[in-house]
Every structure is written in C-alpha cells, then in structure tokens.
Design an enzyme around this catalytic site. Structure first.
Site, PDB file in Angstrom:
ATOM      1  N   PRO A  27       0.938  -1.192  -0.052  1.00  0.00           N
ATOM      2  CA  PRO A  27      -0.110   0.055   0.119  1.00  0.00           C
ATOM      3  C   PRO A  27       0.931   1.500  -0.290  1.00  0.00           C
ATOM      4  O   PRO A  27       1.641   1.339   0.864  1.00  0.00           O
ATOM      5  CB  PRO A  27      -0.756  -0.243   1.175  1.00  0.00           C
ATOM      6  CG  PRO A  27      -0.162  -1.056   2.212  1.00  0.00           C
ATOM      7  CD  PRO A  27       0.550  -2.123   1.284  1.00  0.00           C
TER       8      PRO A  27
ATOM      9  N   TYR B 134       0.836   5.037  13.272  1.00  0.00           N
ATOM     10  CA  TYR B 134      -0.586   5.421  13.377  1.00  0.00           C
ATOM     11  C   TYR B 134      -1.220   4.850  14.531  1.00  0.00           C
ATOM     12  O   TYR B 134      -0.685   4.247  15.311  1.00  0.00           O
ATOM     13  CB  TYR B 134      -1.109   5.080  11.752  1.00  0.00           C
ATOM     14  CG  TYR B 134      -0.413   5.773  10.880  1.00  0.00           C
ATOM     15  CD1 TYR B 134      -0.314   7.455  10.842  1.00  0.00           C
ATOM     16  CD2 TYR B 134      -0.033   4.941   9.777  1.00  0.00           C
ATOM     17  CE1 TYR B 134       0.426   7.786   9.876  1.00  0.00           C
ATOM     18  CE2 TYR B 134       0.859   6.008   8.794  1.00  0.00           C
ATOM     19  CZ  TYR B 134       0.929   7.115   8.897  1.00  0.00           C
ATOM     20  OH  TYR B 134       1.512   7.621   7.788  1.00  0.00           O
TER      21      TYR B 134
END
Length: 354
Positions: free
Chosen positions: A23, A181
């Site tokens: 990704p 994150y």
C-alpha cells in the site's frame, strides 16, 4: 518455477505469485473518494503481473485520515467509488486488497504535495487528532486522548469499513498497525501512557488491535486478513521485534492470516540505517518466533534479491513499493529475469516478452 512465482493460497484465496504491491499513499482523493488516478495507478500493477495489489492506507473514519487528501471507506459512497477499481484489478488477474487505517496522532497533517509540514489547522480544513495518550508526534499538534467510548467507536469503524470493503469486492483486508498510526500508537510504550485496560502491560497495549482483528474478521470471514506491523520503533524503550512476534501470534489465534512486517514511523527521533532489504531480518524473526506466515518489505528491488528472501526462509512473500512505481510491470520483468514461464502476460504486451 522460482519460489517467487509459485502461487500462494491464504484462507482459500490464491495469489498467482508472491511478488505483491505494498500500500502506497497517493494523497489524491477528494473527500476521501478515490479518483481516476487511483484506478489507473492500481490496475496497472495487475496488468504488470502482481499477485496481490493492496490499495493505500484508507481511513475508516473522516478523522482517521493522515491528510485531507487521503482515501476513505467510511460511507457507501466510498464503497461504490472503490468497486470499479477493485473489478479492474480482478479482471487483470491480481487479488485486490485494501489497507484499513486510522492515523491517530498523525492525522490532519499536510500532504507531501502541499509544500507544508505539520498539522492542518481547523480554519484550513483540519480536525482534532486522537491518540491513546495526549502525547504529540514531534512537530504536530497535541492529540486528544481517547476515552473508552472513543476506543469502542474505533473498533466499530474498522468493522464497518471491513464490511464495505467486502461489498466493494476486496479479497484481502490489511489492518494497519504500523508506521506510528493509531493502532501502533497503542502498542508502543513511547506513545501509550494509559493506566486503564488499554495501557501498561503488553496484553493491555495489544487489546485494541486484537478487538479490531475480531471486528474485521466478523465482517469478513472469507477474506485473507493481514496485519501490518512496525516490528521496531528504532528508538530506546520503544516497541520491538519480540513484542511484535508475541502480538502476531495472538492475532493469528483471533483469525489473522498473514503478517506484513515493516518498521519505524512512531517517533521522529528514530535511528535506523536504510539499505537493500533492511527489514528482512525483522520479518524472519517474527516468522520463526511466532510461527506465522509473513511477507518482507523494504527496498527489495530486483528479482534475484526477492527470490533469495524466500529461499532463505525469511518470508513467505515479498512486497515492494517504489520499484512498482519505477516499473509497473515489475513482476513481468522479474519472471523474465528468473527464467519463469508465466502464462499471464497480457496478450497486448506479449510482443515485448524477452
């Protein structure tokens, strides 16, 4: 046939090879909706022979975006925008995947294309970021510490996003628990200073991730479920590879199928040396200690190198990022370099086959 071009089946879903697209954020969405750029960007990799193509970090809620230009999947409109992209990947023979993410304290920041760095203010379209604790990433605004209803809402958002992803046709769902994150922030003691059921011990710090695994698996029982970890914070007293192996094993017991081993991103003062295959040893450690299948990622830029990673038993598959950007037909080229006779060259391109 090389190991790199040997098919691999995960939870009943077969990838035609073990050279996959990691990704990669494009910072090109509008209100979270993928655009024509995303369609061309992702389907070209399928035409280029990829086994699995995983779409960029896609926010499970508006406030979970890294920047205002990130993709999302928090509404049915987002689901419907992703559907033709997914179909394009599948039509070209690759397995479509999506990375579900929440940026946590690194949310509401300027995209790399803006020429600016730091937090986007409210009057410029930003929003308050949230985190396990009110500890800012260096150079960003201080986040709000999530209360228990807020934690529960994150779990619900991941579950709903997984349902929409399946409805859009995705076959692989990757939970993003890396790169500083939100889920990684809960895992690391450098960013998680809570004193409740989500802080302190490793079991507590892993609790949110494991709840997300449960929620996603419940909504996507037939998907291949990946978890991406940063296996090291590359900082003193931070998250490490042995903790990663332990939590990967727990996640596998809850239904996760495969583990994507990256590193870093939690703190700006991380100390790491980047070079070809610099994260492979981390993947190998998790694979050996946890007894789970993994892929390696990080500057794996040529066919022989990727094949050696598999031959050495360091990983079960390889993901690449920048090399796919340099050459969207990386897999076709790699097969030729390894002497593999694959049968999924697009007929329109066969004349270029060496």
């Amino acid at each position: 046939m090389s190991l790199l071009f040997t098919p691999l089946t995960i939870n009943g879903i077969t990838a035609r090879n073990r050279l996959w697209v990691a990704p990669m954020c494009q910072y090109s969405a509008v209100d979270g909706l993928p655009q024509e750029w995303h369609h061309t960007h992702l389907t070209q990799f399928a035409s280029g022979g990829a086994g699995i193509v995983i779409a960029e970090a896609t926010a499970v809620s508006p406030e979970g975006r890294i920047s205002p230009d990130d993709t999302g999947i928090w509404s049915d409109a987002h689901r419907d925008a992703w559907a033709p992209i997914v179909q394009g990947i599948r039509t070209r023979g690759a397995v479509p995947g999506i990375q579900l993410a929440h940026a946590g304290r690194k949310a509401s920041t300027w995209s790399p294309f803006s020429g600016r760095r730091g937090t986007v203010s409210a009057h410029e379209g930003g929003w308050p970021a949230v985190a396990p604790s009110a500890i800012a990433f260096e150079g960003f605004a201080e986040p709000l510490a999530l209360d228990i209803p807020g934690v529960d809402a994150v779990v619900d958002d991941f579950g709903a996003a997984a349902r929409r992803a399946i409805e859009a046709g995705f076959q692989v769902i990757e939970i993003h628990a890396a790169h500083g994150y939100l889920l990684h922030e809960f895992l690391s003691p450098l960013s998680n200073h809570r004193d409740d059921a989500y802080g302190g011990s490793l079991e507590n710090r892993a609790r949110l991730l494991l709840r997300v695994v449960d929620a996603v698996r419940a909504e996507a029982p037939h998907a291949a479920l990946f978890v991406r970890f940063s296996a090291s914070d590359w900082a003193d007293a931070g998250w490490g590879v042995d903790e990663t192996a332990a939590v990967a094993r727990w996640a596998a017991e809850r239904g996760a199928d495969f583990f994507d081993i990256s590193s870093g991103g939690l703190v700006a003062h991380q100390q790491l040396t980047v070079g070809p295959g610099y994260q492979v040893a981390l993947a190998a450690h998790v694979r050996q200690v946890a007894g789970v299948p993994v892929n390696a990622v990080g500057m794996i830029d040529d066919a022989a190198q990727a094949e050696q990673v598999l031959k050495d038993g360091s990983a079960d598959a390889v993901m690449a990022g920048r090399e796919w950007l340099r050459d969207p037909h990386y897999a076709l080229r790699a097969a030729s370099e390894l002497g593999d006779d694959i049968d999924y060259w697009p007929k329109q391109y066969v004349r270029a086959r060496r």
